[in-house]
Design an enzyme around this catalytic site. Structure first.
Site, PDB file in Angstrom:
ATOM      1  N   GLY A 220       2.752  -1.233   4.345  1.00 12.01           N
ATOM      2  CA  GLY A 220       2.909  -0.031   4.023  1.00 12.01           C
ATOM      3  C   GLY A 220       4.479   0.437   3.480  1.00 12.01           C
ATOM      4  O   GLY A 220       4.799   0.452   2.817  1.00 12.01           O
ATOM      5  N   GLY A 221       4.859   1.077   4.366  1.00 12.87           N
ATOM      6  CA  GLY A 221       6.711   2.061   4.834  1.00 12.87           C
ATOM      7  C   GLY A 221       7.533   0.801   3.994  1.00 12.87           C
ATOM      8  O   GLY A 221       7.989   1.357   2.878  1.00 12.87           O
TER       9      GLY A 221
ATOM     10  N   GLU B 214      -6.826   4.935   7.991  1.00 15.61           N
ATOM     11  CA  GLU B 214      -6.416   6.419   7.332  1.00 15.61           C
ATOM     12  C   GLU B 214      -7.495   6.281   6.925  1.00 15.61           C
ATOM     13  O   GLU B 214      -8.346   7.887   7.355  1.00 15.61           O
ATOM     14  CB  GLU B 214      -5.372   6.381   7.377  1.00 15.61           C
ATOM     15  CG  GLU B 214      -4.483   6.203   6.841  1.00 15.61           C
ATOM     16  CD  GLU B 214      -2.968   5.845   6.580  1.00 15.61           C
ATOM     17  OE1 GLU B 214      -2.745   5.255   5.057  1.00 15.61           O
ATOM     18  OE2 GLU B 214      -1.951   4.924   7.091  1.00 15.61           O
TER      19      GLU B 214
ATOM     20  N   SER C 116       3.484  -1.939  10.603  1.00 16.58           N
ATOM     21  CA  SER C 116       4.697  -2.350  10.723  1.00 16.58           C
ATOM     22  C   SER C 116       5.492  -3.665   9.808  1.00 16.58           C
ATOM     23  O   SER C 116       6.663  -4.261  10.769  1.00 16.58           O
ATOM     24  CB  SER C 116       5.356  -1.722  11.936  1.00 16.58           C
ATOM     25  OG  SER C 116       4.089  -0.821  12.306  1.00 16.58           O
TER      26      SER C 116
ATOM     27  N   GLU D 249      -5.310  -5.632  10.659  1.00 14.03           N
ATOM     28  CA  GLU D 249      -3.895  -4.245  10.703  1.00 14.03           C
ATOM     29  C   GLU D 249      -4.561  -3.405  11.958  1.00 14.03           C
ATOM     30  O   GLU D 249      -5.414  -1.981  12.039  1.00 14.03           O
ATOM     31  CB  GLU D 249      -4.009  -2.729   9.727  1.00 14.03           C
ATOM     32  CG  GLU D 249      -4.388  -4.043   8.149  1.00 14.03           C
ATOM     33  CD  GLU D 249      -2.977  -2.458   7.114  1.00 14.03           C
ATOM     34  OE1 GLU D 249      -2.715  -2.753   6.334  1.00 14.03           O
ATOM     35  OE2 GLU D 249      -3.839  -1.399   7.484  1.00 14.03           O
TER      36      GLU D 249
ATOM     37  N   ASN E 212       0.615  -0.976  -0.039  1.00  8.92           N
ATOM     38  CA  ASN E 212      -0.080  -0.254   0.040  1.00  8.92           C
ATOM     39  C   ASN E 212       1.196   1.573  -0.084  1.00  8.92           C
ATOM     40  O   ASN E 212       1.254   1.306   0.904  1.00  8.92           O
ATOM     41  CB  ASN E 212      -0.755  -0.514   1.546  1.00  8.92           C
ATOM     42  CG  ASN E 212      -2.366   1.304   1.233  1.00  8.92           C
ATOM     43  OD1 ASN E 212      -1.732   2.152   0.076  1.00  8.92           O
ATOM     44  ND2 ASN E 212      -2.533   1.418   2.481  1.00  8.92           N
ATOM     45  N   TRP E 213       1.061   1.747  -0.673  1.00  8.83           N
ATOM     46  CA  TRP E 213       1.655   3.228  -1.082  1.00  8.83           C
ATOM     47  C   TRP E 213       1.251   3.735  -0.633  1.00  8.83           C
ATOM     48  O   TRP E 213       1.960   5.058  -0.669  1.00  8.83           O
ATOM     49  CB  TRP E 213       1.988   3.424  -3.030  1.00  8.83           C
ATOM     50  CG  TRP E 213       2.893   2.182  -3.363  1.00  8.83           C
ATOM     51  CD1 TRP E 213       2.952   1.265  -2.843  1.00  8.83           C
ATOM     52  CD2 TRP E 213       2.913   2.310  -4.630  1.00  8.83           C
ATOM     53  NE1 TRP E 213       4.154   0.150  -3.900  1.00  8.83           N
ATOM     54  CE2 TRP E 213       3.789   0.916  -5.365  1.00  8.83           C
ATOM     55  CE3 TRP E 213       3.332   2.902  -5.887  1.00  8.83           C
ATOM     56  CZ2 TRP E 213       4.796   0.591  -6.496  1.00  8.83           C
ATOM     57  CZ3 TRP E 213       3.601   3.103  -7.307  1.00  8.83           C
ATOM     58  CH2 TRP E 213       4.509   1.929  -8.040  1.00  8.83           C
ATOM     59  N   LYS E 214      -0.283   3.962  -0.241  1.00 10.66           N
ATOM     60  CA  LYS E 214      -0.822   5.319   0.551  1.00 10.66           C
ATOM     61  C   LYS E 214      -0.439   6.296  -0.895  1.00 10.66           C
ATOM     62  O   LYS E 214      -0.123   7.169  -1.902  1.00 10.66           O
ATOM     63  CB  LYS E 214       0.332   5.523   1.925  1.00 10.66           C
ATOM     64  CG  LYS E 214      -0.180   3.904   2.800  1.00 10.66           C
ATOM     65  CD  LYS E 214       0.025   3.848   4.392  1.00 10.66           C
ATOM     66  CE  LYS E 214       0.385   3.062   4.607  1.00 10.66           C
ATOM     67  NZ  LYS E 214      -0.582   3.102   6.694  1.00 10.66           N
TER      68      LYS E 214
ATOM     69  N   GLY F 206       2.251   2.295  10.516  1.00  6.34           N
ATOM     70  CA  GLY F 206       3.456   3.369  10.523  1.00  6.34           C
ATOM     71  C   GLY F 206       4.429   3.726  12.164  1.00  6.34           C
ATOM     72  O   GLY F 206       4.925   4.362  12.527  1.00  6.34           O
TER      73      GLY F 206
ATOM     74  N   HIS G 233      -9.846   1.751   5.327  1.00  8.40           N
ATOM     75  CA  HIS G 233      -8.217   1.573   5.357  1.00  8.40           C
ATOM     76  C   HIS G 233      -8.251   2.717   6.747  1.00  8.40           C
ATOM     77  O   HIS G 233      -9.454   3.459   7.066  1.00  8.40           O
ATOM     78  CB  HIS G 233      -7.474   2.026   4.207  1.00  8.40           C
ATOM     79  CG  HIS G 233      -5.510   2.114   5.307  1.00  8.40           C
ATOM     80  ND1 HIS G 233      -5.234   2.906   6.533  1.00  8.40           N
ATOM     81  CD2 HIS G 233      -4.509   1.115   4.869  1.00  8.40           C
ATOM     82  CE1 HIS G 233      -4.280   2.409   6.515  1.00  8.40           C
ATOM     83  NE2 HIS G 233      -4.277   0.894   5.675  1.00  8.40           N
TER      84      HIS G 233
HETATM   85  P1  13P Z   1       2.785   0.505   7.769  1.00  5.93           P
HETATM   86  O1  13P Z   1       3.676  -0.887   6.914  1.00  5.93           O
HETATM   87  O2  13P Z   1       3.774   1.274   7.236  1.00  5.93           O
HETATM   88  O3  13P Z   1       3.347   0.285   9.305  1.00  5.93           O
HETATM   89  O4  13P Z   1       1.416   0.480   7.338  1.00  5.93           O
HETATM   90  C1  13P Z   1       0.946  -0.357   7.174  1.00  5.93           C
HETATM   91  C2  13P Z   1      -0.779  -0.488   6.735  1.00  5.93           C
HETATM   92  O5  13P Z   1      -1.040   0.725   6.695  1.00  5.93           O
HETATM   93  C3  13P Z   1      -0.961  -0.939   4.756  1.00  5.93           C
HETATM   94  O6  13P Z   1      -1.611  -0.345   4.958  1.00  5.93           O
END
Ligand code: 13P
Length: 253
Positions: free
Chosen positions: A237-238, A98, A216, A171, A11-13, A177, A96
């Site tokens: 994510g990251g 977020e 994470s 999640e 997920n590149w956000k 994050g 998600h």
């Molecule tokens: P991180 O891997 O950056 O913690 O993010 C997880 C995430 O929200 C994937 O959708």
């Protein structure tokens, strides 16, 4: 019992301009898709078309990070599930944290989006997860059940989903994050609970629904997390922003 094939999804956000995103997508594809794992990248919607084109024939799938529940209309700034599909994507992340916690998206709305995604032929990656306060209050498993019940399409006999059209992503909000992750036992318990909850309605068909862990996940912890029963992949994510890290996670699967 062998579970479904693992899915490693990035997920590149809200990251990556066009050039960087195309480089990242190509590097993921060049890293060699091995036969045992499915790879998916989810760029910002404005790059979905270009990334899908760049990845044609590589075996790496493309997804969007959200879509609107309506088919079309006066929804300035939004995109429909059919538009996501038309751009070359096969998947869409929905609900998600977020969006649930950052933008007030309700489970009811997530359910409407999952229905729209299915109608457009997309696989919905439906996200759930408890906040830190809910965790501290011992409510994690209840919250997961409530979010599943509220966010999945319902038919007369229970959840109207299958492993072909729906993926669940667990999640924990506090792990996203932050570099923090639940213990392996907590992940085991959460995924077992999600599986059992799906089974109550879907019986054995629940076993083909992939349940991803997200929050994470990185090369250093991926092997342990992905070895847990009922963890059928990761939503990253990251660490999905660097091809090397993303591919290392895929290799750990
Ligand atoms: P991180 O891997 O950056 O913690 O993010 C997880 C995430 O929200 C994937 O959708």
């Amino acid at each position: 019992m062998a579970g479904p094939r693992k899915l490693i999804a990035g997920n590149w956000k809200m990251n990556m301009l066009r050039g960087e995103g195309l480089d990242l997508a190509r590097a993921v594809a060049d890293g060699g898709v091995n036969g045992d794992v499915d790879l998916l990248v989810c760029p910002p919607s404005i790059l979905v078309g270009a990334v899908a084109e760049a990845l044609t024939g590589t075996g790496v799938a493309v997804g969007a990070q959200d879509c609107h529940e309506a088919q079309s209309g006066a929804f300035t700034g939004d995109i429909s599930a059919a538009m996501v599909r038309d751009a070359g994507a096969s998947h869409v992340i929905l609900g998600h944290s977020e969006r649930r916690h950052g933008l007030g998206e309700t489970s009811e709305r997530v359910r409407a989006k999952v229905e729209a995604a299915h109608a457009a032929g997309l696989v919905a990656i439906m996200c759930i997860g408890e906040t830190e306060a809910e965790r501290d209050g011992g409510k994690t498993l209840d919250v997961l059940s409530q979010q599943i019940d509220g966010s999945l399409p319902m038919g007369e006999r229970g959840f109207a989903i299958s492993g072909d059209d729906t993926v669940i992503a667990y999640e924990p909000v506090w792990a996203i994050g932050t570099g923090r992750t639940p213990t392996l036992d907590e992940v085991l318990a959460a995924h077992a609970h999600i599986r059992a909850h799906l089974q109550e309605s879907l019986g054995n068909n629940a076993n083909s629904v992939r349940i991803l862990y997200g929050g994470s996940m990185k090369p250093e912890n991926a092997g342990d997390l992905l070895a847990i029963d009922n963890v059928d992949g990761g939503l990253i994510g990251g660490a999905s922003l660097k091809a090397e890290d993303f591919l290392a996670i895929a290799a750990a699967a």
